[in-house]
Design an enzyme around this catalytic site. Structure first.
Site, PDB file in Angstrom:
ATOM      1  N   THR A  63      -6.872  57.010  10.478  1.00 30.06           N
ATOM      2  CA  THR A  63      -7.050  58.226  11.277  1.00 30.06           C
ATOM      3  C   THR A  63      -8.332  58.136  12.101  1.00 30.06           C
ATOM      4  OG1 THR A  63      -5.946  59.458   9.515  1.00 30.06           O
ATOM      5  CG2 THR A  63      -7.110  60.757  11.169  1.00 30.06           C
ATOM      6  N   ASP A  76       1.051  57.581  15.428  1.00 27.57           N
ATOM      7  CA  ASP A  76       0.629  57.444  14.031  1.00 27.57           C
ATOM      8  C   ASP A  76       1.875  57.291  13.150  1.00 27.57           C
ATOM      9  OD1 ASP A  76      -0.967  57.407  11.808  1.00 27.57           O
ATOM     10  OD2 ASP A  76      -1.385  59.561  11.793  1.00 27.57           O
ATOM     11  N   GLU A  77       1.731  56.659  11.990  1.00 24.66           N
ATOM     12  CA  GLU A  77       2.821  56.505  11.005  1.00 24.66           C
ATOM     13  C   GLU A  77       4.097  55.968  11.674  1.00 24.66           C
ATOM     14  OE1 GLU A  77       1.930  56.817   8.080  1.00 24.66           O
ATOM     15  OE2 GLU A  77       0.649  58.539   7.704  1.00 24.66           O
ATOM     16  N   GLN A 120       4.312  51.785   3.292  1.00 26.34           N
ATOM     17  CA  GLN A 120       4.407  53.223   3.060  1.00 26.34           C
ATOM     18  C   GLN A 120       5.587  53.835   3.810  1.00 26.34           C
ATOM     19  OE1 GLN A 120       0.607  55.470   2.706  1.00 26.34           O
ATOM     20  NE2 GLN A 120      -0.362  53.574   3.368  1.00 26.34           N
ATOM     21  N   ARG A 178      -2.469  57.226  -3.945  1.00 22.31           N
ATOM     22  CA  ARG A 178      -3.052  58.561  -3.710  1.00 22.31           C
ATOM     23  C   ARG A 178      -4.288  58.757  -4.587  1.00 22.31           C
ATOM     24  NH1 ARG A 178      -1.964  58.602   0.614  1.00 22.31           N
ATOM     25  NH2 ARG A 178      -1.150  56.559   0.136  1.00 22.31           N
TER      26      ARG A 178
END
Length: 774
Positions: A34, A225-226, A256, A614
């Protein structure tokens, strides 16, 4: 060099300084992607790139807001406001509102959420007289959604014999008709569903080359993003918009990619280098989030996947504690272990509740965890349950507000035309629906021109319909000069909704009234916030769009001090010091429904990788030996994902259960007791007893591991033969008591126990957690 760039490490700095041409940033978990995206945008602006020419696409509004705030801190608020930054759906909804007339839609079109879509499909199935058990509205909605995300329009569907044949084989031959009716009804209502926001953008850019050219020129620099989570429809839009200048930067992590069930295509990131010429690839492999043990354990698992990009995640962080693995006898025990562990850690380490997260594969697993946390008085919050905006009373108020903006919105109209009750029954609504479909007009248009149509409705009902139309029109007049809050407050009073709750007077009615009050508070906050945004007015249309496009994680996750409970899919992008991954069992995680192909199993493995990464300080993996599934207690075995982690990263809190146990297929109780008096006497053997050989140390270690823990309570599917009337026992919930009666055999054996508090309980022994005292 700009001062903020000094905060980046060498690997992060390289993609930030890359100005022109396509690039891909493969970003491992917790590697600061980010920050790279944010600083890249700020750096482009410092090089003279106009903020109006930058498009940044994210998967949550929350991520977009955080990035915009960081950019504003660097380049100033006024410039940051000019960026086109947001989720795919919010950015493309903005474009569609500007260009809506080209597709025959009003610019104030309604956006249907999943519930709206399902209600409409359900009514279409009913009108067509189809069997609702064959044409299940949720399945039909899901199928239509997957069609749209794969760019299969109604025309493309009927031109594809394989699709038509597949639906016929599934005994749903009229699937195409439902799809067609659904599309027509949405169009007539001036509504798009979530999938339309992508499908219609593709249609716009394909059918109108001048529109594509306009936005290609506008978006000279595109950041995604992603990228591993993009579906086919999103991929095509990004490809079209970036084609002219090719200044496209995608950031993602193939490890992911966990949204295949929503249409995400991992091949978009795996094949990115084939899609664009001269792609420069950068890797962010240093993890700043987790301890070494967590990072290395996660690597152990993900390296088992064959389909992946080349990268090795590492960290300079301390080793940290080993990952703790705990075995429980049932899911209820698992819940008690988690709650007890959180309670102890919180006390010993002086941690806040908000530092703990419990992650599970399916929502149904939360019940046992919730029960255990409640008994310990540990506050928690469930994410991804019933959203505030999905509550009935909130949907009712929003339906009135939607009708003010778009009176052709039939789902909204049908929802509140007789709520609160005003004497307009279902028969009248059915007649209006049929006539509206015949005339290809909306129901609101029909009741606005009742004098021109032979409705066959009595005069009293007609008068009530006219009153309804007049009320909506009065709201529309107020909307021309009032902000969203003033109008919503007026509507909730004048519509009679608040009065309805006041009349109710029950605790539920009061709770609903408080929810409507909370909605009004939210609208007030929104209006205040819009004042800071250039060009925003705080109008009702802005608020409704904000609500319609809110994603699951746009709710703030860190403000109040509660333990977070959520599915692993929802946890993506979040981090917590302490993470409990529960239900680590075969057929649950990995899911039994996701083990038919290698690609499905690899997606499950990526899901576990996401769950494990996480955790910042400590991760727990827990599993139960038996668990309630569909009301039955079934035996479970540990997940293969635990075995895939090298033992040196694991700390087994309970002995490893490596013993072989045959489960008899016959109930032992049918044979009764052996009557030894009837046994034929055998001659004693003259041979000496066999010599005793001490087992090897290795065998002893295994035996010690297999030795039952004497502190384990009896019960849970194991019959205890030492119980008798008069036995004093201890129960973890009811305390100490005396067995006063025994009855039943086998799995149905029960004990009646009188506890010291005077209560008498009849407990089924295979489930009862009893410890014999004397």
């Amino acid at each position: 060099m700009e001062k903020y760039l000094a905060e980046l490490n060498e690997a992060q700095l390289a993609p930030v300084l890359h100005k022109d041409g396509p690039l891909m940033v493969i970003a491992g978990a917790g590697s600061g992607k980010t920050r790279v995206l944010t600083y890249r945008i700020a750096y482009l602006m410092s090089l003279g790139v106009d903020s109006f020419n930058i498009l940044s696409l994210t998967f949550t509004n929350k991520a977009a807001r955080e990035m915009k705030k960081r950019i504003a801190d660097i380049v100033g608020n006024s410039e940051a406001k000019n960026l086109w930054m947001g989720t795919f759906h919010s950015v493309f909804a903005k474009i569609l509102r500007i260009e809506a007339d080209k597709l025959g839609y009003p610019s104030n079109f309604t956006i249907y959420d999943t519930q709206d879509s399902q209600r409409l499909i359900s009514s279409i199935i009913k009108e067509m007289g189809l069997d609702k058990d064959v044409y299940k509205y949720k399945q039909v909605q899901s199928r239509i959604s997957s069609y749209k995300n794969s760019l299969i329009t109604v025309k493309a569907y009927f031109n594809n014999p394989e699709l038509v044949e597949a639906d016929a084989m599934a005994k749903r031959p009229r699937m195409g008709e439902i799809y067609n009716a659904y599309v027509e009804r949405c169009f007539k209502s001036g509504a798009m569903d979530f999938d339309d926001l992508l499908l219609k953008t593709n249609e716009l850019l394909t059918r109108f080359p001048e529109v594509l050219a306009k936005y290609q020129e506008r978006f000279r620099y595109i950041l995604v993003d992603e990228y591993q989570d993009t579906n086919h429809s999103q991929y095509l839009i990004v490809k079209a918009l970036s084609d002219k200048f090719q200044n496209i930067c995608v950031v993602g992590d193939d490890a992911q990619s966990i949204y295949a069930f929503r249409g995400a295509n991992i091949n978009n990131i795996l094949n990115y280098q084939k899609d664009y010429e001269g792609v420069k690839v950068y890797r962010l492999e240093q993890n700043y989030r987790s301890t070494k043990n967590i990072v290395e354990a996660a690597n152990c698992v993900i390296e088992k996947n064959k389909t992946r990009l080349d990268k090795v995640v590492w960290t300079h962080n301390e080793d940290g504690p080993l990952i703790k693995v705990h075995r429980s006898s049932t899911d209820a025990d698992e819940g008690r272990f988690v709650a007890g562990s959180i309670f102890e850690t919180r006390m010993q380490q002086q941690e806040s509740n908000g530092h703990f997260a419990v992650l599970y594969r399916t929502n149904s697993q939360s019940r046992a965890i919730e029960d255990a946390l409640r008994k310990r008085d540990i506050p928690y919050r469930i994410y991804g349950g019933l959203s505030f905006y999905q509550r009935k009373e909130i949907k009712d108020v929003l339906a009135y507000l939607r009708l003010v903006i778009n009176p052709n919105d039939e789902e909204a109209l049908i929802r509140i035309i007789n709520y609160p009750a005003r004497g307009i029954g279902q028969t009248t609504i059915d007649k209006l629906t049929v006539i509206a479909n015949e005339y290809k007009r909306s129901i609101f248009e029909v009741i606005s021109h009742m004098d021109r149509i032979d409705l066959k409705i009595n005069s009293g009902t007609k008068a009530r319909l006219e009153e309804f139309v007049n009320m909506i029109r009065s709201f529309q007049i107020m909307n021309t000069n009032a902000d969203a809050f003033a109008l919503a407050e007026h509507v909730s009073k004048k519509s009679g909704i608040l009065q309805e709750f006041k009349k109710d007077g029950t605790p539920e009615g009061i709770a609903r009234m408080e929810n409507v009050e909370e909605l009004l508070n939210g609208i007030k906050d929104f209006v205040e916030g819009q004042r800071e945004i250039d060009g925003a007015t705080g109008a009702l249309s802005e608020f409704l769009e904000d609500v319609a496009l809110a994603t699951d994680l746009d709710k703030d996750t860190g403000d109040d001090d509660r333990v977070a409970l959520m599915t692993i899919h929802l946890a993506k992008g979040l981090e917590f010091p302490y993470v409990y991954i529960v239900g680590m069992e075969e057929d649950l995680f990995p899911s039994a429904m996701s083990m038919n192909t290698r690609s499905e199993l690899e997606e499950e493995r990526r899901l576990f990788y996401v769950a494990l990464t996480r955790a910042e300080k400590q991760a727990y993996l827990t599993y139960a030996q038996s668990r309630y599934r569909w009301g039955k207690l079934v035996d479970s075995e540990p997940s293969r994902f635990i075995e895939e982690i090298d033992d040196k990263y694991l700390d087994y809190l309970t002995p490893i259960d490596t013993g072989y146990r045959y489960k008899p297929l016959v109930d032992v109780d049918i044979f009764g007791e052996v009557d030894k008096s009837k046994l034929r006497m055998q001659k004693p053997s003259n041979s000496a007893p066999p010599a005793y050989h001490k087992p090897s140390e290795e065998k002893l270690r295994k035996l010690r591991k297999l030795k039952p823990d004497i502190s384990e309570p009896i019960g849970n599917n194991q019959q205890d033969t030492s119980l008798a009337v008069g036995t004093i026992v201890e129960h973890e919930r009811f305390g100490r008591g005396e067995v006063i009666r025994l009855e039943g055999i086998g799995n149905d054996k029960k004990a009646e126990i009188k506890f010291t508090n005077g209560e008498v309980k009849k407990l089924l022994l295979r489930f009862a957690k009893l410890t014999i005292v004397s």
